[in-house]
Structure formats: C-alpha cells, structure tokens
Write an enzyme that holds these catalytic residues in place. Structure first.
Site, PDB file in Angstrom:
ATOM      1  N   MET A 168      -4.891  -3.679 -54.312  1.00 32.04           N
ATOM      2  CA  MET A 168      -5.413  -2.477 -54.951  1.00 32.04           C
ATOM      3  C   MET A 168      -4.525  -1.295 -54.574  1.00 32.04           C
ATOM      4  O   MET A 168      -4.089  -1.201 -53.434  1.00 32.04           O
ATOM      5  CB  MET A 168      -6.837  -2.213 -54.457  1.00 32.04           C
ATOM      6  CG  MET A 168      -7.433  -0.915 -54.974  1.00 32.04           C
ATOM      7  SD  MET A 168      -8.945  -0.488 -54.103  1.00 32.04           S
ATOM      8  CE  MET A 168      -8.295  -0.198 -52.473  1.00 32.04           C
ATOM      9  N   ASN A 169      -4.293  -0.399 -55.540  1.00 38.08           N
ATOM     10  CA  ASN A 169      -3.676   0.872 -55.135  1.00 38.08           C
ATOM     11  C   ASN A 169      -4.491   2.057 -55.643  1.00 38.08           C
ATOM     12  O   ASN A 169      -5.626   2.228 -55.190  1.00 38.08           O
ATOM     13  CB  ASN A 169      -2.161   0.935 -55.405  1.00 38.08           C
ATOM     14  CG  ASN A 169      -1.700   0.555 -56.781  1.00 38.08           C
ATOM     15  OD1 ASN A 169      -1.982  -0.522 -57.272  1.00 38.08           O
ATOM     16  ND2 ASN A 169      -0.970   1.427 -57.421  1.00 38.08           N
ATOM     17  N   ASP A 170      -3.997   2.857 -56.553  1.00 41.85           N
ATOM     18  CA  ASP A 170      -4.614   4.162 -56.837  1.00 41.85           C
ATOM     19  C   ASP A 170      -6.071   4.087 -57.310  1.00 41.85           C
ATOM     20  O   ASP A 170      -6.409   3.249 -58.141  1.00 41.85           O
ATOM     21  CB  ASP A 170      -3.867   4.885 -57.962  1.00 41.85           C
ATOM     22  CG  ASP A 170      -2.368   4.858 -57.826  1.00 41.85           C
ATOM     23  OD1 ASP A 170      -1.868   4.353 -56.822  1.00 41.85           O
ATOM     24  OD2 ASP A 170      -1.700   5.347 -58.747  1.00 41.85           O
TER      25      ASP A 170
ATOM     26  N   GLU B 198       4.319  11.872 -59.209  1.00 47.24           N
ATOM     27  CA  GLU B 198       3.285  10.960 -59.708  1.00 47.24           C
ATOM     28  C   GLU B 198       1.896  11.577 -59.537  1.00 47.24           C
ATOM     29  O   GLU B 198       1.682  12.448 -58.694  1.00 47.24           O
ATOM     30  CB  GLU B 198       3.317   9.641 -58.920  1.00 47.24           C
ATOM     31  CG  GLU B 198       4.582   8.845 -59.099  1.00 47.24           C
ATOM     32  CD  GLU B 198       4.503   7.440 -58.483  1.00 47.24           C
ATOM     33  OE1 GLU B 198       4.932   6.486 -59.132  1.00 47.24           O
ATOM     34  OE2 GLU B 198       4.006   7.316 -57.346  1.00 47.24           O
TER      35      GLU B 198
HETATM   36  C1  FRU Z   1       1.138   5.514 -57.737  1.00 46.67           C
HETATM   37  C2  FRU Z   1       1.608   4.721 -58.939  1.00 46.67           C
HETATM   38  C3  FRU Z   1       1.365   5.465 -60.227  1.00 46.67           C
HETATM   39  C4  FRU Z   1       1.285   4.349 -61.224  1.00 46.67           C
HETATM   40  C5  FRU Z   1       0.580   3.275 -60.434  1.00 46.67           C
HETATM   41  C6  FRU Z   1       0.989   1.871 -60.775  1.00 46.67           C
HETATM   42  O1  FRU Z   1       0.852   4.703 -56.640  1.00 46.67           O
HETATM   43  O2  FRU Z   1       2.976   4.392 -58.810  1.00 46.67           O
HETATM   44  O3  FRU Z   1       2.351   6.415 -60.556  1.00 46.67           O
HETATM   45  O4  FRU Z   1       0.573   4.699 -62.372  1.00 46.67           O
HETATM   46  O5  FRU Z   1       0.869   3.521 -59.082  1.00 46.67           O
HETATM   47  O6  FRU Z   1       0.183   0.943 -60.102  1.00 46.67           O
END
Ligand code: FRU
Length: 469
Positions: free
Chosen positions: A39-41, A218
């Site tokens: 998981m990220n954002d 971003e």
């Molecule tokens: C930030 C990012 C965003 C992108 C997403 C892809 O962590 O690089 O810019 O939309 O993650 O997972």
C-alpha cells in the site's frame, strides 16, 4: 487486462495471503494496513453520507510498486474501519500501468473520483490521463474515462488530481514535471468535473521566488486553514541538508494566500510536515464538523522500503493516524484526531528522573510526557528518541546498511505525545509543533526504557486493538 481477471487475481492474493499477514507481530493493532501486498498513498479521503471513505494505492498482487488498484475502507468515527469493495482496478488502456492517486468529491450527492490513469510505453516513456469515476447507490464505481489529457509543455509525469468546489465551480490541482524537468503544481477549473480549463501554474521550482526546487512535485493539496491558504505538496529532488530534507523525497507545505480572480498563490517558504524516517503523500479532507484532517503514508518510495521485514509475510506499509491540522502563525500544527482517544484503555502515571521510570509496554500505547532536561526513550533497543538541548533526535540502524541513521527536530521540546503501534511510532512535539513518524521492527511485546537525568511527568495508556472488519 479485463477487470474480471484483475479482480480474480486480487481475490486469490488476499485468500492465499491474508492469514500469514494477519499473524505478523509487526502488523498494526489500530493503524490501517493492506490485507496483503503493498500500500502507498491515501486516496479519495472524504466525509460522505455520514461516513469517512478512505481509499489507498494498492498493489494486492505483490510487495512491489506497479499497476496500482484503489482499495477502499470506510468508517463512522475514524477509529473503527471496515473494508469496502475494491474501488478501482487498472483494467482500461488509459490506466494500463496503474490507477494512480487522486481524490473524491461530493457532486450533488454523487461521490465522484478524479484519479490518474498511468500509461507506460515500451521505450520507457509514459503518459497520464486524468480520469473520472462515479459511485452508484449500490456502492459500485463506474469509470467514465479520461477527462483531461496530458497538457502541453509537460512530460508524462502529470498526476494526483485533488479537486474541490468554490463558488459553484470545481478546481483541480495536479502535480507535474515540465519539459525543462522542473516540478510544478498546475491549476484547472471546470463547471461540471468533465470539461477542464487550464489556469496555469500556481507554484513550483523557479516560481514565486523559489529557486531550483525539485524535478517533480507529487500529490498537491490546496485548502484553506484558519484564514490562510495552504498548499501541501511532495517535491522530489531536494538535496539533503544537515537539518532538513533528509529523506529521499520530501512532503511539506507552503502557507500563503490564493486569489481566485488572478489565480495567484503567494506563499512563504517550504516546511516539512513530518521529520521522521517515513512519511509521504498525505491527503486531507474536511470532517463533518469542519476540521481539516490529514492522513499520510508511513512510507517513502525508495529502495530501503524493500528491506522491511513484513515483506516476507506478504504485506508492506501502513498509513499514519488521522491528524487534525491547525495554523499557528504560518506554521501547521498537527494533533492526533480527537476520535483516537476512544482507543485508550488503562492509564498509568509516573513522575521522576527518566532513569528511575519503569520500562513500559509500547506494543499498542500512547505516552504523554512533559520533559525538562535530557533524556532518552529506547524502544526495544531498535529505535531511540532523544530529547536534548538542541531538540529531538530519532535514531535507528538502517535496514539496508545496518549503519546508524538519525532524524532531527531543532527547538526546545517541552511535551511529547507518542503513539505506538507494534512497528511504528508517531511523535508529536510541543502539542503538534513538529511530528516525527517512523517504522521500526522490534521483537514481540516491545518495551520502552527511559534513560538520563531529565525530569519526566508521564501518562501511559494502553491502546486497544482495532481490527478492520
Ligand atoms: C506518490 C506517488 C504518486 C502516484 C502514486 C503511484 O507516492 O508516486 O505520485 O500517483 O504514488 O502509486
């Protein structure tokens, strides 16, 4: 790939991996983490129809970045969460390499998502489409496809739409890289969320008095806070200095004023939101009672993340706790959302010189300290939090190199509030003046030991477990 195929793959990954992930002693007791995969954002954070909805960038198929899905949770109170149907899977040609980050708005009772369709080509180049999806009464999302192509003058790095409404019109900020490889924030306006008009760049490297300030920005988020305009954004490419910008990528804010007539954003300098080892890509929303809430990713996109031991158990990363933002002068203060107090169990209180305090359980706990003089909190011999005359220092051994690494806040620390959850701590200094968030990977049942001669007044709560249903 067809949506049905992707969903079957995701279901298989969850069925085969969830037990192992759930049994990991590093799994948070009350923070949000993916059932399996990476998981990220946080995405699409909104209070809608009496519930918070929170989506997340998710690769359910592997502990790797790649063609991201949007997972989805919801909650009435920011504490007890439940899984909701997967919101987006990257099934269409305009999002073949991921349904990247974006936001949610309430369009006359219809929850609408704006997100980035990421497309990579064989020659290594890429393009990006800003796409729209709506949620129906049954909770199903319907994709309406791209509403904005790549604007002229930018590379394929244009993404992460954050949308809001002002005086009956919709506004969108996008993170971007221009052809000269400078990071920028672009502003667009629309009457209907479908037709978008460019209003130009509102901030970026070499704009508004900034010098060289990164090759890509971003996850922008522009909002009003206590009478000022705040732009939260993640610039990539700032060179590390002794006391700041130490992580691979930064996440911070500019405070100033945005003028809806001239579309000018006048702002002062960039401040980091969090000075710990892991924090990135936060997103905000308004609570039902008008508080500005922020949730971040307790991770950083860099090579070191793949040395985290949870990967062996098939899951990676957590989000931060939800935080309330206030403005004090031109600085953001962050406070754990007041709802989190529901997690508090038994309270113990102590006072005295640090070295006389007993070791305390920090598996799932909240510590509230008043401090005078130097002291150190040692979390399971894996992570040290030192309060000294210069400020506060976090220290641990780097997971890749084994070498010690530090992060610092400079100032006079009078109070600390530390939220501990299995493999993370979030440190709120002086009532939210600064925050330091970090992962660490202790043996089961971690304890905090106190050292030093400084005087400490301490309240300790155990925090109850709060599984996602
Ligand atoms: C930030 C990012 C965003 C992108 C997403 C892809 O962590 O690089 O810019 O939309 O993650 O997972």
């Amino acid at each position: 790939m067809s949506e049905a195929h992707l969903l079957k793959q995701a279901l298989r990954a969850v069925l085969s991996g969830q037990q192992r992930a759930a049994a990991d002693h590093h799994r948070p007791a009350w923070h949000l983490a993916p059932p399996v995969g990476l998981m990220n954002d946080p995405n699409g954070f909104i209070h809608f129809n009496h519930r918070y909805v929170l989506c997340y960038q998710w690769n359910p198929l592997a502990c790797a970045h790649g063609a991201k899905f949007w997972g989805q949770w919801s909650s009435e109170d920011l504490v007890n969460w439940r899984h909701e149907p997967l919101a987006l899977a990257p099934s269409e040609p305009y999002e073949s390499h991921g349904c990247y980050s974006g936001s949610a708005v309430d369009n006359q009772g219809v929850m609408t998502l704006l997100y980035t369709g990421n497309v990579k080509f064989d020659d290594g180049s890429r393009t990006a489409w800003q796409c729209l999806a709506t949620r129906d009464e049954q909770g199903e999302f319907h994709k309406h496809g791209p509403v904005l192509a790549l604007p002229e003058g930018y590379t394929g790095h244009v993404r992460d739409p954050k949308v809001w409404q002002h005086d009956g019109l919709w506004y969108m900020v996008l993170g971007a890289q221009d052809q000269a490889l400078q990071g920028k924030v672009l502003l667009f306006r629309s009457p209907d969320l479908h037709q978008w008009t460019s209003l130009g760049e509102i901030a970026g490297s070499h704009l508004n008095g900034l010098g060289e300030f990164g090759y890509m920005w971003e996850c922008p988020d522009l909002f009003e806070l206590d009478g000022s305009s705040v732009l939260v954004v993640c610039p990539q490419g700032l060179a590390a200095e002794e006391w700041r910008w130490r992580n691979t990528f930064q996440s911070g804010y500019f405070c100033g004023s945005f003028d809806y007539h001239s579309h000018q954003f006048r702002h002062d300098e960039f401040h980091e939101l969090d000075l710990g080892f892991e924090f990135y890509a936060p997103q905000t929303c308004l609570s039902a009672d008008g508080r500005r809430l922020l949730i971040g990713w307790m991770g950083i996109p860099d090579g070191d993340e793949f040395f985290q031991p949870t990967q062996a158990n098939g899951w990676m990363h957590t989000l931060t706790c939800p935080r309330e933002l206030t403005l004090c002068g031109n600085r953001i203060f962050q406070h754990p959302a007041r709802e989190l107090q529901q997690l508090r169990g038994q309270l113990s209180q102590f006072a005295g010189s640090a070295q006389t305090l007993p070791a305390l359980a920090v598996d799932s706990a909240e510590l509230e300290l008043t401090v005078s003089g130097a002291c150190e909190l040692d979390f399971a011999e894996e992570l040290q939090l030192a309060v000294h005359s210069q400020g506060v220092t976090l220290r641990r051994n780097n997971l890749r190199t084994g070498e010690p690494e530090t992060r610092d806040w400079r100032g006079e620390a009078r109070t600390l509030r530390v939220l501990c959850d299995r493999s993370s701590i979030e440190v709120f200094i002086n009532d939210g003046e600064a925050v330091m968030s970090s992962r660490y990977f202790p043996a089961p049942a971690p304890q905090c030991h106190f050292h030093g001669t400084g005087q400490i007044g301490l309240r300790h709560w155990s925090l109850r477990q709060c599984v996602v249903e």
